[in-house]
Scaffold this active site. Structure first.
Site, PDB file in Angstrom:
ATOM      1  CE  LYS A  63       2.643  75.933  10.064  1.00  0.00           C
ATOM      2  NZ  LYS A  63       2.233  74.540  10.032  1.00  0.00           N
ATOM      3  CD  GLU A  83       3.068  69.307  11.428  1.00  0.00           C
ATOM      4  OE1 GLU A  83       3.503  69.524  10.289  1.00  0.00           O
ATOM      5  OE2 GLU A  83       3.700  68.698  12.306  1.00  0.00           O
ATOM      6  NE  ARG A  91       4.078  77.692   0.669  1.00  0.00           N
ATOM      7  CZ  ARG A  91       3.837  76.675   1.491  1.00  0.00           C
ATOM      8  NH1 ARG A  91       3.676  75.462   1.034  1.00  0.00           N
ATOM      9  NH2 ARG A  91       3.747  76.869   2.787  1.00  0.00           N
TER      10      ARG A  91
END
Ligand code: ATP
Ligand code: MG
Length: 558
Positions: A273, A38, A263
Site C-alpha cells: 500500500k 484495514e 500471499r
C-alpha cells in the site's frame, strides 16, 4: 451437506481442515469466515486472493463470510477507503453476510482488557520505548521483567481506567499482556495490548484516546463474530500463539482457528500500500483507479472482468509457499474470459487512407458483421461501407517480403465482412511516406468470397472513414518493465515501464462509438478494450485491457 464435501475433489490444505472440522461437528458443523481489510487504502489483486478464499469457503460450506473493516489504527483510515472496499468486494462477485467495523467493538474490547487485569494477566507499564527495547531482550537474550509487572491488580485497574479517561499523555504508559519474558517468540514477551493515542477516528471522532493493538483486537473481533476459521497470510504465523493466548486467558467460550496461507505476488507490479500510495501521490499514475494499477478499481477501469480475477486466484491456488505469479497468468485469464464475452468491433488505430476508385455513386447496402463468433446469441450488426476507408498502416507494405498476404501494390486482400480490394496506386508525399492507397473493390465478393473461386489469403480490418468516429485510445501495458520491481536495493520508481501508456486517436466503426463506460469490446485483430468513464459524447475514450497475444514472454526469451 456442503457442496465441497459432496464433490470429493482434491482440495487445498485449508479446505481440507474445514472439511474435517465440518465432518467432526466442530463449531456445530458451522463455517464462519471474515475478510478483514484495514481501510487505509484501496484493495488490490492480492486482496482478491484472500477475498476469493474467505468468501469462497463460506459459499462452498453453506457458511457465511463477514466483511470487517479492521479500523483499530485510525491514523491513515478513511471512509473513502471503506466505500471503495465494499464496492470492490461486491464487484468481485461476493456479498458479505454483514459489514462490521472492528472499532464498534472498542467498548467490549476494553471490558476484555479489564478482565485480563482482574485475572492478573495484564499490567500497566510506564517504561519508555527505548527502555523497552532494552528490557525485551532479543533472540539470544531473554527479556527482563518490567517494574510494572508486579503492580497490584487494584493499581492496574485504577491506572487503566485513568488511561481511558484521558488523564495521561500519549505514550506515557501502555497496557501489556503478562505472558513470558523468556519466550523464544518475541511477540510473547509481554506485548502491548493498549496504548494511549489522541487521534481522531473517522467513525468515532475523539471518543477514544486509547486504542487496542492488532494482536489483542483481532482474536476478539473473530471471537465476537463467531468466526470459525480465521484465514490470513503467512506473516501472521508468528502472531498465532498470541492470538490463541488472548482467548485462552479470557476463557472465551468460542475459539476461532487462525490458519495462514501465502500471499499473492504478481510480476511487473507492486502491491504494498505504501508503494501504491507513492505512485498516486507522486503522479506516476493518474489515481488509485489508473488502469495500470494492480488495484481492483484500476483493473475494473481497465476492463478486466471480475471472473478473470477469480479464475486467476483459482489457478494460483492456496499453499504455504511464497511464490510469484507471472502477470501472463492473469492476462491469459483475461483473454479467455473476454474472448467469450466481448463483442467484436472494427477499429483502426494507425490509419492509412484507402480510396475506392470504382465506388458507385448510389452506394452499397450496409454489410452484416457477426458480433461474437464465440457466442451465436450475440447476433449481428450493420457495418457501413463507403468510398473512403481507413486500414491499419501495418497492413500495407510497399515492398512486401515473400509470404506477405496483406495489402501491397497490385495485391488483393479481403476486408473483414466486406469485399476484396486491390491496390492499384500508391500516393506518397515528398518524403516518400505513403499517404493514400487507390484501390478498386470487387462488388461480386460481398461478404468475403469470390464467385469465381479466386482466393485471397489475407483478411484485414478497416472502417469507413466517412462513418468512423474518432476516439481517444489509451494503450496500456505493464506498469513496471522488470518482474520484481524494488528488489536488490533498486528504487522501484526507476523501474517504471516508460511505455506503460500511449495515447493515440483511433477510428471506430459507428456501433463501437455507442458503447458506454464500463463496456468491454474486442477490436478485431487489435486487442481487448474497455470504454472509459472519461468518455464524452464527442470523444469516446477506450482503454486497452490486454493485447490479443502475449508479447512479453516472447520478448523475454529473445
Ligand atoms: P498493509 O500494507 O496495510 O499491511 P495489507 O496488504 O496487509 O496491507 P490489509 O488491509 O491488512 O492489507 O489486508 C486485508 C487482508 O488481505 C489480510 O487478511 C491480508 O492477509 C490479506 N492480503 C493482503 N495482501 C495480500 C496478498 N498479496 N495476498 C493474499 N492476501 C493478502
Ligand atoms: Mg495488514
Amino acid at each position: 451437506m456442503a457442496e465441497a464435501i459432496e464433490k470429493n475433489e482434491p482440495v487445498d490444505f485449508i479446505r481440507e481442515i474445514v472439511i474435517n472440522d465440518v465432518k467432526n461437528g466442530k463449531h456445530g458443523g458451522q463455517v464462519v469466515t471474515r475478510f478483514p481489510p484495514e481501510p487505509n487504502g484501496y484493495l488490490h489483486i492480492g486482496h482478491a486472493k484472500a477475498i476469493c478464499l474467505d468468501f469462497g469457503i463460506a459459499q462452498e460450506f453453506n457458511g457465511k463470510c463477514n466483511l470487517r473493516m479492521d479500523d483499530t489504527n485510525p491514523t491513515k483510515e478513511d471512509t473513502e477507503y471503506v466505500d471503495s472496499i465494499i464496492n470492490d468486494v461486491r464487484w468481485l462477485g461476493f456479498e458479505p453476510a454483514a459489514v462490521y467495523y472492528a472499532s464498534d467493538y472498542f467498548d467490549r474490547m476494553y471490558e476484555c482488557a479489564v478482565e485480563l487485569i482482574k485475572r492478573g494477566k495484564a499490567y500497566v507499564c510506564t517504561l519508555s520505548n527505548e527502555e523497552w527495547e532494552e528490557y525485551k531482550g532479543n533472540l539470544n537474550v531473554p527479556g527482563r521483567e518490567s517494574p510494572g509487572r508486579s503492580r497490584s491488580i487494584e493499581e492496574n485497574l485504577d491506572l487503566f481506567t485513568r488511561m481511558k479517561a484521558g488523564e495521561f499523555a500519549d505514550g506515557a504508559m501502555v497496557l501489556r499482556a503478562k505472558i513470558d519474558m523468556a519466550s523464544p517468540n518475541i511477540n510473547m514477551r509481554d506485548p502491548v495490548i493498549y496504548r494511549i493515542r489522541r487521534i481522531t477516528h473517522f467513525r468515532h471522532g475523539d471518543k477514544y484516546c486509547i486504542y487496542p493493538m492488532y494482536d489483542f483486537a483481532h482474536p476478539l473481533e473473530d471471537a465476537f463474530e463467531g468466526v470459525t476459521h480465521s484465514l490470513c497470510t503467512l506473516e501472521f504465523e508468528i502472531h498465532r500463539p498470541l492470538y490463541d493466548w488472548v482467548l485462552e486467558a479470557l476463557d472465551y467460550p468460542h475459539r476461532p482457528q487462525q490458519i495462514e496461507f501465502s500471499r499473492l505476488n504478481l510480476t511487473n507490479t507492486v502491491m504494498s500500500k505504501r508503494k501504491l500510495l507513492q505512485l498516486v501521490k507522486e503522479n506516476h499514475v493518474s489515481n488509485w483507479d489508473d488502469p495500470r494499477m494492480p488495484t481492483i478499481c484500476g483493473m475494473r477501469r481497465r476492463g478486466v472482468p471480475a471472473a478473470a480475477i477469480r479464475k486467476m486466484c483459482k489457478i494460483v491456488g492456496i499453499t504455504k509457499f511464497d511464490g510469484i505469479t507471472d502477470a501472463a497468468v492473469l492476462e491469459h485469464c483475461i483473454r479467455e474470459e473476454l474472448n467469450a464475452v466481448a463483442p467484436r468491433f472494427m477499429a483502426v488505430l494507425d490509419p492509412l487512407k484507402v480510396t475506392i476508385t470504382n465506388f458507385p455513386a448510389e452506394g452499397v447496402p450496409e454489410l452484416d458483421a457477426v458480433n461474437n463468433p464465440e457466442d451465436p446469441a450475440a447476433g449481428s450488426r450493420k457495418l457501413p461501407f463507403s468510398g473512403t476507408l481507413y486500414i491499419d498502416r501495418a497492413d500495407f507494405m510497399l515492398e512486401p517480403p515473400k509470404g506477405y498476404f496483406r495489402l501491397a501494390p497490385g495485391a488483393e486482400v479481403r476486408l473483414r465482412y466486406g469485399y476484396f480490394i486491390r491496390c492499384n496506386e500508391v500516393v506518397q508525399d515528398a518524403d516518400g511516406n505513403v499517404t493514400e492507397l487507390k484501390c478498386t473493390f470487387d462488388p461480386e465478393t460481398r461478404g468475403g468470397n469470390a464467385p469465381d473461386g479466386r482466393k485471397v489469403k489475407g483478411t484485414i480490418h478497416w472502417v469507413s472513414a466517412e462513418h468512423a468516429k474518432a476516439a481517444e485510445v489509451r494503450l496500456y501495458d505493464r506498469l513496471f518493465s522488470v518482474e520484481q520491481p524494488g528488489t536488490d536495493g533498486v528504487d522501484f520508481l526507476t523501474q517504471l515501464n516508460p511505455d506503460s501508456k500511449k495515447v493515440v486517436t483511433g477510428y471506430l466503426e459507428p456501433a463501437a462509438a455507442r458503447l458506454n463506460p464500463g463496456d468491454v469490446a474486442q477490436f478485431e485483430r487489435v486487442g481487448y478494450f474497455a470504454c472509459d468513464p472519461d468518455s464524452t459524447a464527442d470523444l469516446p475514450v477506450f482503454n486497452r485491457t490486454v493485447t490479443l497475444k502475449d508479447s512479453w514472454s516472447k520478448q523475454q526469451k529473445k
